[in-house]
Design a protein around this motif. Structure first.
Motif, PDB file in Angstrom:
ATOM      1  N   GLY A  68       0.831  -1.192   0.000  1.00  0.00           N
ATOM      2  CA  GLY A  68       0.000   0.000   0.000  1.00  0.00           C
ATOM      3  C   GLY A  68       0.868   1.245   0.000  1.00  0.00           C
ATOM      4  N   PHE A  69       0.287   2.373   0.441  1.00  0.00           N
ATOM      5  CA  PHE A  69       1.030   3.633   0.386  1.00  0.00           C
ATOM      6  C   PHE A  69       2.323   3.583   1.195  1.00  0.00           C
ATOM      7  CE2 PHE A  69      -2.676   5.957  -1.356  1.00  0.00           C
ATOM      8  CZ  PHE A  69      -2.012   6.788  -2.253  1.00  0.00           C
TER       9      PHE A  69
ATOM     10  N   TYR B  59      -6.132   0.553  -4.201  1.00  0.00           N
ATOM     11  CA  TYR B  59      -6.143  -0.128  -5.499  1.00  0.00           C
ATOM     12  C   TYR B  59      -7.427   0.174  -6.256  1.00  0.00           C
ATOM     13  CZ  TYR B  59      -7.092  -4.303  -8.440  1.00  0.00           C
ATOM     14  OH  TYR B  59      -7.428  -5.158  -9.448  1.00  0.00           O
ATOM     15  N   ASP B  60      -7.297   0.450  -7.558  1.00  0.00           N
ATOM     16  CA  ASP B  60      -8.481   0.602  -8.398  1.00  0.00           C
ATOM     17  C   ASP B  60      -8.336  -0.236  -9.663  1.00  0.00           C
ATOM     18  OD1 ASP B  60      -6.642   2.193  -9.795  1.00  0.00           O
ATOM     19  OD2 ASP B  60      -7.598   4.079  -9.270  1.00  0.00           O
ATOM     20  N   ARG B  61      -9.479  -0.510 -10.294  1.00  0.00           N
ATOM     21  CA  ARG B  61      -9.482  -1.350 -11.493  1.00  0.00           C
ATOM     22  C   ARG B  61     -10.743  -1.053 -12.289  1.00  0.00           C
ATOM     23  NH1 ARG B  61     -13.264  -5.303 -11.254  1.00  0.00           N
ATOM     24  NH2 ARG B  61     -14.093  -5.890  -9.203  1.00  0.00           N
TER      25      ARG B  61
ATOM     26  N   ARG C 248      -2.200   2.772 -11.468  1.00  0.00           N
ATOM     27  CA  ARG C 248      -1.174   3.233 -12.409  1.00  0.00           C
ATOM     28  C   ARG C 248      -0.098   4.036 -11.665  1.00  0.00           C
ATOM     29  NH1 ARG C 248      -3.038   3.770 -17.832  1.00  0.00           N
ATOM     30  NH2 ARG C 248      -1.156   4.982 -18.270  1.00  0.00           N
ATOM     31  N   MET C 249      -0.502   4.816 -10.681  1.00  0.00           N
ATOM     32  CA  MET C 249       0.463   5.577  -9.893  1.00  0.00           C
ATOM     33  C   MET C 249       1.384   4.640  -9.107  1.00  0.00           C
ATOM     34  SD  MET C 249      -0.246   8.514  -7.005  1.00  0.00           S
ATOM     35  CE  MET C 249      -0.861   7.353  -5.785  1.00  0.00           C
ATOM     36  N   PHE C 250       0.790   3.617  -8.485  1.00  0.00           N
ATOM     37  CA  PHE C 250       1.600   2.649  -7.742  1.00  0.00           C
ATOM     38  C   PHE C 250       2.545   1.889  -8.672  1.00  0.00           C
ATOM     39  CE2 PHE C 250      -1.570   3.251  -4.388  1.00  0.00           C
ATOM     40  CZ  PHE C 250      -0.778   3.188  -3.252  1.00  0.00           C
ATOM     41  N   GLU C 251       2.080   1.547  -9.854  1.00  0.00           N
ATOM     42  CA  GLU C 251       2.945   0.858 -10.817  1.00  0.00           C
ATOM     43  C   GLU C 251       4.164   1.711 -11.146  1.00  0.00           C
ATOM     44  OE1 GLU C 251      -0.522  -1.763 -13.132  1.00  0.00           O
ATOM     45  OE2 GLU C 251       0.239   0.107 -14.015  1.00  0.00           O
TER      46      GLU C 251
END
Length: 382
Positions: free
Chosen positions: A18-19, A50-52, A205-208
């Motif tokens: 996570g963050f 997380y989003d999808r 996408r930001m986490f990636e």
């Protein structure tokens, strides 16, 4: 070959993607050349943020709406390295007495609820006339009743809090309702922070982008305990529940959980704002509609209902004095483990917003690379 590449294993094992975990992984890999293994028991990165895209092609937040807001220029600048932003100011309505009224309570809320035509100056006098001053603010009930009186408390706060926490506001720490301000103007934004925006292409996408460093390896569907004895690492950063780390030796820290029920509707819009609260009716606390939040254009729309519950994934530490005392016992145990750094909501048993977790992770990085353990953990940049 660099010294870093010649050494076996990893410099850091980070538990949780996570963050807190992602920020520390990125900072350690990018700024110090450390080799980082980040693991998560879930099948995805991003933690609860997380989003999808769902089956209809709508970007949703499986774990409920995550609205980014912060007053920290440093936090916003840091995350801006990994995403563009879409400006977004969240608005919330509460379904009360057959109307959908702005929350936090503001001038329009009171005027529409009671059929009045007060000005901002008159509203202050109105609040003063209905408030029940408390000699000492101890509970969530005290916070609200001492500001806006018992009727507004009963209509907007008591039922919602009882559903959310399974406890009456009189049994909860003042911090719970202190998070929601009361306004005398017509500002109907839920947050008043300087920076309010959503990652343009979503949190995942930001986490990636944060984890796209050659020194960072990611393992999903993995319990970190399964790796013990299989891989070498020099220091652990743990972002999971602190009581679970110590095998619940003092008992379980209480959390509230949520059940999320997602629906897609064959209409462009389901409700007028991103979130509508239901403080007094139904089993759910709120309904959120994602297209308001993400700005996505789509002929259909997806929403999520939130049903609070006692069991399930830990989301909200329950703010009561006895729970704080139990956490202090676990916190004392963390001090016996210099080989482990505990960071994040679950590891420190605090209800942090996303920006607060990022700030805590950045501060932890500075401490790890500047404190007494820095020389022991320092590596040559690769």
């Amino acid at each position: 070959m660099t010294e870093t590449a010649a050494q076996p294993g990893f410099d850091y094992l980070i538990v949780g993607a996570g963050f807190a975990g992602a920020v520390l992984a990125e900072r350690l890999a990018t700024a110090t050349g450390a080799r980082v293994l980040i693991v998560d028991r879930r099948p995805h990165i991003g933690g609860n943020a997380y989003d999808r895209y769902d089956d209809a092609g709508i970007l949703i937040h499986p774990y409920g709406p995550h609205i980014f807001h912060t007053n920290s220029a440093d936090v916003f600048a840091y995350l801006s390295r990994f995403t563009e932003w879409r400006p977004y100011q969240h608005r919330v309505l509460a379904s009360v007495d057959g109307q959908q009224l702005p929350i936090p309570i503001n001038l329009d809320t009171v005027n529409r609820l009671y059929g009045l035509n007060l000005t901002a100056f008159e509203l202050e006098a109105f609040f003063a006339s209905v408030a029940e001053p408390a000699a000492q603010i101890r509970t969530s009930e005290d916070v609200v009743v001492s500001k806006v009186g018992r009727d507004l408390y009963n209509k907007f706060f008591r039922g919602y809090t009882r559903k959310q926490w399974g406890l009456d506001p009189s049994e909860l720490d003042a911090s719970v309702t202190a998070r929601v301000p009361t306004r005398t103007n017509r500002d109907d934004r839920y947050f008043a922070d300087t920076y309010q925006a959503m990652p343009l292409h979503g949190y995942t996408r930001m986490f990636e982008a944060m984890l796209a460093h050659p020194n960072i390896k990611v393992m999903l569907n993995t319990d970190y305990r399964e790796l013990q004895g299989l891989l070498p690492w020099r220091h652990t950063i743990y972002t999971g529940p602190v009581d679970a780390f110590f095998d619940h030796c003092y008992g379980r820290l209480p959390y509230r959980s949520l059940e999320f029920v997602h629906e897609t509707h064959a209409t462009p819009q389901f409700q007028p704002v991103g979130t509508v609260n239901y403080p007094n009716d139904y089993g759910y606390t709120r309904i959120s509609e994602f297209k308001h939040i993400t700005g996505q254009a789509h002929p259909q729309t997806s929403v999520v209902y939130e049903y609070p519950q006692a069991e399930g994934d830990p989301y909200y530490p329950v703010p009561r004095p006895e729970n704080a005392e139990l956490y202090k016992r676990y916190e004392a145990l963390t001090h016996t483990r210099p080989d482990v750094t505990f960071v994040g909501r679950l590891a420190t048993y605090r209800y942090y917003n996303m920006d607060q977790v990022v700030a805590q992770a950045l501060a932890t990085f500075r401490r790890l690379t500047a404190g007494p353990e820095a020389s022991e953990l320092a590596v040559q940049p690769g």
